[in-house]
Design an enzyme around this catalytic site. Structure first.
Site, PDB file in Angstrom:
ATOM      1  CE1 TYR A   1      11.995  18.194  43.719  1.00 56.66           C
ATOM      2  CE2 TYR A   1      12.791  20.132  42.520  1.00 56.66           C
ATOM      3  CZ  TYR A   1      11.748  19.398  43.070  1.00 56.66           C
ATOM      4  OH  TYR A   1      10.448  19.868  42.974  1.00 56.66           O
TER       5      TYR A   1
ATOM      6  CB  THR B   1      -0.928   0.032   1.229  1.00 58.88           C
ATOM      7  OG1 THR B   1      -0.126   0.036   2.424  1.00 58.88           O
ATOM      8  CG2 THR B   1      -1.848  -1.181   1.235  1.00 58.88           C
TER       9      THR B   1
ATOM     10  CG  ASP C   1      12.807  14.623  50.155  1.00 52.40           C
ATOM     11  OD1 ASP C   1      12.960  15.808  49.850  1.00 52.40           O
ATOM     12  OD2 ASP C   1      11.690  14.086  50.345  1.00 52.40           O
TER      13      ASP C   1
ATOM     14  CD1 TRP D   1      16.759  16.253  48.800  1.00 50.36           C
ATOM     15  CD2 TRP D   1      16.861  18.324  47.950  1.00 50.36           C
ATOM     16  NE1 TRP D   1      15.475  16.687  48.603  1.00 50.36           N
ATOM     17  CE2 TRP D   1      15.500  17.952  48.083  1.00 50.36           C
ATOM     18  CE3 TRP D   1      17.170  19.585  47.428  1.00 50.36           C
ATOM     19  CZ2 TRP D   1      14.455  18.817  47.724  1.00 50.36           C
ATOM     20  CZ3 TRP D   1      16.130  20.437  47.066  1.00 50.36           C
ATOM     21  CH2 TRP D   1      14.789  20.048  47.216  1.00 50.36           C
TER      22      TRP D   1
ATOM     23  CB  CYS E   1      -3.262   0.611  12.156  1.00 48.22           C
ATOM     24  SG  CYS E   1      -4.277   1.182  10.765  1.00 48.22           S
TER      25      CYS E   1
ATOM     26  NE  ARG F   1      -7.000  -7.726   4.579  1.00 50.43           N
ATOM     27  CZ  ARG F   1      -7.316  -8.072   3.330  1.00 50.43           C
ATOM     28  NH1 ARG F   1      -8.390  -8.820   3.108  1.00 50.43           N
ATOM     29  NH2 ARG F   1      -6.587  -7.653   2.326  1.00 50.43           N
TER      30      ARG F   1
END
Length: 491
Positions: free
Chosen positions: A432, A34, A448, A428, A42, A45
């Site tokens: 972060y 195709t 933390d 820390w 999809c 077929r």
């Protein structure tokens, strides 16, 4: 990042036969008979195995001569989670291409950012992703063009340049090549009302499950007045973008069912529509749109600490950000103070040093102060301990000079090391920033207060560092689950 050669045809075909939505955006199926390419889910077929090939990116399928399926719209999928997880050159380059760097600075600018020559980068990306940087950027422009054509009332000429094309001719040729339709025909397919000029309404695809309410709660707790706000189920904020400023209003899905594609509804108001691609990519980072939540959930399934939390809150994401520099500033403001205290200090900085902007959203009045603006301040006069003020101004100076970049384009480990080398920046803060600005999926914050409080409430007395070793490579998601557990009783 898996090279194109490692896509296993048998495994890919099984996903296509089962129409497994989890693989949408991970690879694309091209059908020789195709001449089109599709997402794995999809509904058409299923083609015969001998008639299909598999490609890691839409650009690779386009480069092989295929056009996009009009039924499943394969470009309207979440991005591959590999791009965010991988810390290699291909992953870094994909994140920068998605942000529009090639459109703004060309292939040479992209190559300079990742530390390679343009020729070597082209070879590497072709090997890893099936297409070079220009083809990858072209695919991104085509996707942006389709959204602009179908969702705005701007002229097609404006849409062409807003999508990043350098000429209307290039725009027309690309849209026809990729979608087998002219821009005018694409516009004729749309339905519903059309937003005002300068406004772009989009549906941002995310994999499910997606815990949108939890993400909204995290952002609401930290929202800085003037820059951000949460109103009901909508999060809004101002955006500083390459060509100007804008705003975004977000409504996030809350879907517990796995294996589907859900959509975050985003309304962008942009001063310059050339910023469409950058705005979309930065918001996708904010909401962790490309995460594979099934893989994360499976990794925690048998863990005695995280297993119950992951089952209680499936699809929990790591909140990212739209501006890495802003994350770094707010991380320093949050050192050794409560979330509320950090937000109060940030709001004061916004009011005094942020650029005031006019927006259509009540309550959004400023952009967050730039690194350059903060670098000019006297640390002795900032509303924080002097050592922290000096650390803040010093970091903003190197950010403004470009000596450290916090945009997911540089090596994560090198960036973290550069942050730790700065006075006043400890593990820390660096971690972060790595988690929220750099999108690092494997960061943990053992010192933390929230981490320790969560583990204590869960009855865990194991050393957090030792415990977290079992949560690799998803420790950032473990961290968010622990934070979220502190508020679960309020749900």
């Amino acid at each position: 990042m898996s090279p194109i050669q490692t896509l296993d045809p048998e495994s890919c075909y099984r996903a296509v036969k089962s129409r497994d939505r989890r693989f949408d955006g991970v690879f694309y199926t091209a059908v020789r008979t195709t001449g089109i390419y599709c997402r794995p889910s999809c509904p058409a077929r299923t083609p015969a195995f001998g008639n299909v090939t598999f490609h890691p990116t839409a650009a690779a399928a386009q480069a092989a001569g295929y056009r996009a399926c009009k039924r499943c719209l394969p470009d309207a999928t979440p991005g591959s989670p590999d791009w965010d997880v991988a810390a290699d050159v291909a992953g870094r380059a994909m994140r920068l291409i998605a942000d529009g760097l090639v459109d703004r600075e060309g292939v040479e600018g992209l190559a300079a950012r990742v530390g390679y020559t343009s020729r070597h980068l082209g070879r590497l990306l072709t090997q890893e992703l099936g297409a070079g940087p220009l083809a990858l950027a072209r695919a991104r422009r085509a996707q942006n063009a389709r959204v602009l054509i179908e969702s705005t009332d701007m002229t097609l000429t404006d849409a062409a340049f807003a999508a990043g094309f350098s000429s209307v001719r290039q725009f027309n040729e690309t849209v026809r090549d990729v979608y087998d339709m002219s821009p005018s025909e694409l516009r004729g397919r749309r339905g519903g009302s059309r937003p005002a000029h300068g406004t772009v309404v989009m549906r941002l695809a995310v994999r499910t499950p997606y815990a949108g309410r939890a993400m909204l709660d995290f952002l609401a707790l930290r929202a800085v007045p003037g820059v951000e706000q949460v109103d009901g189920d909508t999060y809004s904020r101002t955006l500083a973008l390459p060509h100007g400023h804008g705003t975004v209003r977000l409504r996030l899905p809350d879907v517990a069912t796995p294996g589907e594609t859900a959509f975050a509804h985003a309304e962008f108001s942009l001063g310059d529509l050339r910023d469409t691609g950058a705005a979309v990519e930065r918001v996708r980072r904010l909401i962790d749109a490309d995460c594979d939540p099934v893989a994360v959930g499976d990794a925690f399934a048998g863990d005695p600490v995280l297993g119950p939390l992951a089952r209680r809150r499936p699809g929990l994401r790591v909140p990212g950000h739209v501006d890495g520099n802003e994350v770094a500033v707010r991380a320093i403001l949050g050192q050794q103070v409560s979330v509320t205290g950090a937000r109060t200090t940030a709001a004061r900085m916004v009011a005094e040093h942020g650029e005031q902007v006019a927006t259509a959203v009540d309550g959004l009045t400023h952009l967050f102060p730039t690194a350059a603006a903060i670098a000019e301040l006297d640390p002795e006069h900032l509303p924080m301990p002097r050592a922290r003020g000096r650390a803040l101004v010093g970091l903003c100076h190197v950010l403004a000079e470009g000596d450290i970049r916090l945009d997911r384009g540089d090596d994560r480990d090198a960036t973290r090391s550069a942050l730790l080398a700065r006075p006043g920046i400890g593990p820390w803060t660096a971690d972060y920033v790595a988690m929220r600005a750099l999108g690092h999926p494997d960061v943990f914050l053992p010192t933390d207060i929230g981490t320790r409080d969560a583990l204590r409430r869960l009855g865990v007395d194991t050393d957090p560092r030792e415990l977290a070793e079992t949560w690799r490579p998803w420790r950032s998601y473990a961290q968010v689950h622990l934070w979220r557990s502190l508020t679960e009783e309020d749900d």
